[in-house]
Motif scaffolding. Structure first.
Motif, PDB file in Angstrom:
ATOM      1  N   ALA A  48       0.812  -1.217   0.000  1.00 43.95           N
ATOM      2  CA  ALA A  48       0.000   0.000   0.000  1.00 43.95           C
ATOM      3  C   ALA A  48       0.844   1.265   0.000  1.00 43.95           C
ATOM      4  O   ALA A  48       0.409   2.310  -0.486  1.00 43.95           O
ATOM      5  CB  ALA A  48      -0.934  -0.008   1.208  1.00 43.95           C
ATOM      6  N   ASN A  49       2.062   1.200   0.554  1.00 39.70           N
ATOM      7  CA  ASN A  49       2.913   2.390   0.615  1.00 39.70           C
ATOM      8  C   ASN A  49       3.864   2.496  -0.573  1.00 39.70           C
ATOM      9  O   ASN A  49       4.765   3.340  -0.566  1.00 39.70           O
ATOM     10  CB  ASN A  49       3.710   2.396   1.921  1.00 39.70           C
ATOM     11  N   SER A  50       3.701   1.655  -1.583  1.00 38.36           N
ATOM     12  CA  SER A  50       4.558   1.752  -2.763  1.00 38.36           C
ATOM     13  C   SER A  50       4.217   3.001  -3.564  1.00 38.36           C
ATOM     14  O   SER A  50       3.089   3.520  -3.495  1.00 38.36           O
ATOM     15  CB  SER A  50       4.407   0.512  -3.642  1.00 38.36           C
ATOM     16  N   MET A  51       5.162   3.499  -4.333  1.00 43.99           N
ATOM     17  CA  MET A  51       4.973   4.723  -5.100  1.00 43.99           C
ATOM     18  C   MET A  51       3.831   4.588  -6.091  1.00 43.99           C
ATOM     19  O   MET A  51       3.035   5.516  -6.289  1.00 43.99           O
ATOM     20  CB  MET A  51       6.273   5.084  -5.833  1.00 43.99           C
ATOM     21  N   LEU A  52       3.705   3.408  -6.725  1.00 44.18           N
ATOM     22  CA  LEU A  52       2.667   3.210  -7.726  1.00 44.18           C
ATOM     23  C   LEU A  52       1.282   3.222  -7.098  1.00 44.18           C
ATOM     24  O   LEU A  52       0.334   3.772  -7.664  1.00 44.18           O
ATOM     25  CB  LEU A  52       2.901   1.882  -8.457  1.00 44.18           C
ATOM     26  N   CYS A  53       1.157   2.643  -5.884  1.00 42.30           N
ATOM     27  CA  CYS A  53      -0.143   2.598  -5.210  1.00 42.30           C
ATOM     28  C   CYS A  53      -0.592   3.980  -4.731  1.00 42.30           C
ATOM     29  O   CYS A  53      -1.784   4.216  -4.572  1.00 42.30           O
ATOM     30  CB  CYS A  53      -0.095   1.637  -4.030  1.00 42.30           C
ATOM     31  N   LYS A  54       0.338   4.868  -4.478  1.00 45.25           N
ATOM     32  CA  LYS A  54      -0.032   6.199  -4.004  1.00 45.25           C
ATOM     33  C   LYS A  54      -0.740   7.017  -5.069  1.00 45.25           C
ATOM     34  O   LYS A  54      -1.576   7.863  -4.760  1.00 45.25           O
ATOM     35  CB  LYS A  54       1.218   6.946  -3.524  1.00 45.25           C
ATOM     36  N   PHE A  55      -0.413   6.777  -6.339  1.00 43.85           N
ATOM     37  CA  PHE A  55      -0.954   7.609  -7.406  1.00 43.85           C
ATOM     38  C   PHE A  55      -1.813   6.841  -8.405  1.00 43.85           C
ATOM     39  O   PHE A  55      -2.344   7.435  -9.337  1.00 43.85           O
ATOM     40  CB  PHE A  55       0.199   8.290  -8.162  1.00 43.85           C
ATOM     41  N   THR A  56      -1.972   5.531  -8.224  1.00 48.58           N
ATOM     42  CA  THR A  56      -2.766   4.727  -9.151  1.00 48.58           C
ATOM     43  C   THR A  56      -3.603   3.735  -8.359  1.00 48.58           C
ATOM     44  O   THR A  56      -3.134   3.162  -7.385  1.00 48.58           O
ATOM     45  CB  THR A  56      -1.854   3.954 -10.132  1.00 48.58           C
ATOM     46  N   ARG A  57      -4.850   3.537  -8.806  1.00 43.53           N
ATOM     47  CA  ARG A  57      -5.750   2.604  -8.147  1.00 43.53           C
ATOM     48  C   ARG A  57      -6.524   1.788  -9.178  1.00 43.53           C
ATOM     49  O   ARG A  57      -6.636   2.184 -10.340  1.00 43.53           O
ATOM     50  CB  ARG A  57      -6.732   3.353  -7.235  1.00 43.53           C
ATOM     51  N   PHE A  58      -7.039   0.676  -8.705  1.00 43.58           N
ATOM     52  CA  PHE A  58      -7.898  -0.178  -9.524  1.00 43.58           C
ATOM     53  C   PHE A  58      -9.348   0.189  -9.236  1.00 43.58           C
ATOM     54  O   PHE A  58      -9.712   0.451  -8.090  1.00 43.58           O
ATOM     55  CB  PHE A  58      -7.642  -1.646  -9.174  1.00 43.58           C
ATOM     56  N   HIS A  59     -10.194   0.233 -10.271  1.00 41.72           N
ATOM     57  CA  HIS A  59     -11.604   0.521 -10.016  1.00 41.72           C
ATOM     58  C   HIS A  59     -12.494  -0.261 -10.981  1.00 41.72           C
ATOM     59  O   HIS A  59     -12.091  -0.635 -12.076  1.00 41.72           O
ATOM     60  CB  HIS A  59     -11.899   2.025 -10.100  1.00 41.72           C
ATOM     61  N   THR A  60     -13.705  -0.504 -10.537  1.00 40.48           N
ATOM     62  CA  THR A  60     -14.749  -1.108 -11.347  1.00 40.48           C
ATOM     63  C   THR A  60     -16.005  -0.252 -11.188  1.00 40.48           C
ATOM     64  O   THR A  60     -16.225   0.338 -10.128  1.00 40.48           O
ATOM     65  CB  THR A  60     -15.000  -2.562 -10.931  1.00 40.48           C
ATOM     66  N   TYR A  61     -16.829  -0.182 -12.226  1.00 43.12           N
ATOM     67  CA  TYR A  61     -17.923   0.783 -12.196  1.00 43.12           C
ATOM     68  C   TYR A  61     -19.083   0.338 -13.081  1.00 43.12           C
ATOM     69  O   TYR A  61     -18.948  -0.504 -13.982  1.00 43.12           O
ATOM     70  CB  TYR A  61     -17.433   2.157 -12.665  1.00 43.12           C
ATOM     71  N   LEU A  62     -20.237   0.923 -12.794  1.00 42.48           N
ATOM     72  CA  LEU A  62     -21.431   0.824 -13.629  1.00 42.48           C
ATOM     73  C   LEU A  62     -21.851   2.243 -13.944  1.00 42.48           C
ATOM     74  O   LEU A  62     -22.043   3.058 -13.036  1.00 42.48           O
ATOM     75  CB  LEU A  62     -22.548   0.082 -12.888  1.00 42.48           C
ATOM     76  N   THR A  63     -21.988   2.558 -15.218  1.00 42.39           N
ATOM     77  CA  THR A  63     -22.285   3.938 -15.608  1.00 42.39           C
ATOM     78  C   THR A  63     -23.315   3.950 -16.727  1.00 42.39           C
ATOM     79  O   THR A  63     -23.530   2.945 -17.416  1.00 42.39           O
ATOM     80  CB  THR A  63     -20.999   4.662 -16.060  1.00 42.39           C
ATOM     81  N   GLY A  64     -23.968   5.085 -16.890  1.00 39.37           N
ATOM     82  CA  GLY A  64     -24.984   5.204 -17.924  1.00 39.37           C
ATOM     83  C   GLY A  64     -25.283   6.652 -18.253  1.00 39.37           C
ATOM     84  O   GLY A  64     -24.883   7.568 -17.525  1.00 39.37           O
ATOM     85  N   GLN A  65     -26.030   6.845 -19.367  1.00 40.32           N
ATOM     86  CA  GLN A  65     -26.311   8.192 -19.829  1.00 40.32           C
ATOM     87  C   GLN A  65     -27.607   8.205 -20.631  1.00 40.32           C
ATOM     88  O   GLN A  65     -27.964   7.230 -21.300  1.00 40.32           O
ATOM     89  CB  GLN A  65     -25.148   8.697 -20.693  1.00 40.32           C
ATOM     90  N   TYR A  66     -28.306   9.329 -20.527  1.00 39.48           N
ATOM     91  CA  TYR A  66     -29.568   9.524 -21.245  1.00 39.48           C
ATOM     92  C   TYR A  66     -29.509  10.881 -21.949  1.00 39.48           C
ATOM     93  O   TYR A  66     -29.014  11.862 -21.389  1.00 39.48           O
ATOM     94  CB  TYR A  66     -30.742   9.504 -20.262  1.00 39.48           C
ATOM     95  N   PHE A  67     -30.042  10.951 -23.191  1.00 46.00           N
ATOM     96  CA  PHE A  67     -30.037  12.198 -23.958  1.00 46.00           C
ATOM     97  C   PHE A  67     -31.417  12.468 -24.552  1.00 46.00           C
ATOM     98  O   PHE A  67     -32.170  11.538 -24.845  1.00 46.00           O
ATOM     99  CB  PHE A  67     -29.052  12.140 -25.134  1.00 46.00           C
ATOM    100  N   ARG A  68     -31.701  13.749 -24.759  1.00 45.16           N
ATOM    101  CA  ARG A  68     -32.825  14.162 -25.602  1.00 45.16           C
ATOM    102  C   ARG A  68     -32.332  15.273 -26.515  1.00 45.16           C
ATOM    103  O   ARG A  68     -31.918  16.333 -26.044  1.00 45.16           O
ATOM    104  CB  ARG A  68     -34.014  14.648 -24.768  1.00 45.16           C
TER     105      ARG A  68
END
Length: 483
Positions: free
Chosen positions: A406-426
């Motif tokens: 957790a204290n590594s240089m790469l972990c300080k500035f980069t993270r893993f993420h998963t997401y659900l996203t969506g969008q609606y237009f008119r």
């Protein structure tokens, strides 16, 4: 025969010794892990106990010394130092000095701001403290270089800012900003900024003139140019910001015939061609924001909310051209030490004037679509003229990178993420004024991080949850504004 029997017993003995050695090594490893956990828990307990003692320890600041001021006016500094004289405990001193140091740096007048807290013995034996502040003022001129998002899809630009800082010693500055995108974006602006006396750092008056030229996104067949004059102010109080801007824009829209060319050598019709020409547009924009995020680029907890209202007028009359409301919220909550969940949403709606037969200028309503979302069908693409309504949402889970400390240089500035996203237009076009089959949803996984303080990047693999919308694939984004 006896040799075979001896070899058998020797092999059996070696296996037993190997098993015993592995068992001992496992116990040693588990023992080391237990010792490490005990040491970690002990450190956390000591830190918690120390913070509690500091919080309960009564403290008072009796004197503040400032060294290094040359051109900067005294009141600009003393307004930021007032919270130091209202502290009640040593923990208050730590938190307040950090906040004062940040406010002084954000003034834009100093290269360095160093703060040291010393003890002072009073005559009656009471424990008092004095704060010594050492500042180094910036030179008259400055320059910095960065990256920014531009107007076309997937366009990144280089931005150069230069000017004069702390011109009269009141924290004012004159700034020239030049932006050049990798595709078509060209923008130059000149701003005069002055802090508002007696208010929190970040409160300011400003006057700005700018000249922009760019191709509109999503293959809209217009080259957009804007010459703008704006006068505005921002007032900050803690996490709350109020803003108001009065603008006068001269918009120039030129038909981009290369985007209208067909395979037969002719040119198709597009409803946005009605917007071609010049348009003078006075406007008034007001806004409110609440920002309590722990980080602006890679937040793990806190909340942010904003609401803006744009009123555009028709020159020389009292008629309203259109009104636009935008609102957004982002909230993050940590689950444990290395995992956090988040929710973000944005809603934008534009109200065209009933008394005006002209369309809302397309450059005002064509910037809300993200890179994940595409329009289906050549008809919809050819007749796209901006979205009167757009809604976006995103649920996400962010954690540290797996298999790394957790204290590594790469972990300080980069993270893993998963997401659900969506969008609606008119859409706006009278012929195609319809929603695009309701919400479009995507699921994705990827990496998110920061590049110094320049901005936030995302490298994602996106999977549409509805067939025929788009193909699964990689996407990359970079910027300072994100959902």
């Amino acid at each position: 025969m006896w040799q075979n029997v001896a070899a058998y017993f020797q092999l059996r003995e070696d296996k037993q010794k190997s098993a015993e050695r592995k068992l001992i090594e496992k116990e040693i490893r588990e023992g080391k892990l237990k010792v490490k956990r005990i040491k970690r828990d002990l450190r956390e307990y000591r830190d918690l106990k120390f913070r509690k003692q500091m919080k309960d320890m009564k403290a008072k600041i009796s004197k503040v010394n400032i060294d290094g001021l040359e051109k900067t006016k005294d009141y600009l500094i003393t307004d930021r130092l007032k919270p130091l004289f209202h502290v009640q405990s040593f923990q208050d001193i730590i938190e307040t000095t950090k906040r004062v140091q940040r406010d002084l740096k954000e003034l834009g007048c100093f290269r360095t701001v160093n703060i040291v807290v010393d003890t002072v013995e009073s005559d009656d034996g009471e424990q008092l403290y004095e704060v010594n502040i050492k500042v180094t003022e910036l030179g008259l001129t400055y320059m910095n270089v960065g990256l920014t998002n531009c107007y076309e899809e997937n366009e990144v630009g280089l931005v150069v800012r230069t000017g004069l800082c702390n011109v009269t010693g009141r924290g004012d500055r004159v700034q020239v900003e030049i932006t050049r995108g990798v595709n078509s974006t060209r923008e130059t602006s000149l701003s005069l900024v002055r802090p508002i006396k007696g208010l929190q750092t970040g409160s300011k008056f400003y006057v700005s003139i700018s000249n922009q030229q760019y191709n509109l996104p999503f293959n809209i067949p217009l080259v957009q140019g804007n010459r703008s004059l704006s006068l505005g102010s921002e007032v900050r109080n803690g996490s709350v910001t109020l803003s108001c801007k009065l603008g006068l824009d001269l918009a120039k829209s030129i038909v981009n015939w290369s985007r209208l060319a067909t395979l037969q050598g002719a040119h198709r019709w597009s409803p946005v061609m009605e917007n071609a020409g010049y348009q003078l547009m006075p406007s008034l924009k007001t806004g409110f924001s609440l920002n309590m995020l722990d980080s602006q680029l890679l937040p793990t907890h806190g909340i942010k909310f904003y609401l803006t209202h744009l009123l555009a007028m028709i020159p020389w009359t009292g008629d309203v051209n259109f009104q636009q409301i935008k609102s957004g919220i982002s909230a993050y909550y940590p689950f444990g030490k290395y995992v956090s969940g988040g929710f973000a949403a944005m809603v934008s709606h534009t109200f065209p004037s009933n008394s005006s037969s002209s369309q809302v200028p397309v450059h005002m309503i064509s910037d809300t679509r993200g890179g994940l979302f595409t329009r289906q069908g050549s008809q919809a693409l050819n007749n796209y003229s901006g979205d009167l309504t757009s809604i976006l949402y995103k649920f996400s889970i962010t954690s540290k990178l797996p298999l790394l400390q957790a204290n590594s240089m790469l972990c300080k500035f980069t993270r893993f993420h998963t997401y659900l996203t969506g969008q609606y237009f008119r859409e706006q076009s009278a012929q195609w004024n319809r929603s695009l089959s309701g919400f479009t949803h995507y699921f994705g996984i990827g990496l998110v991080g920061t590049i110094s303080d320049l901005g936030r990047f995302e490298l994602n693999y996106n999977i549409p949850l509805k067939q025929g919308v788009a193909k699964p694939g990689l996407s990359f984004g970079f910027g300072t504004e994100f959902l």
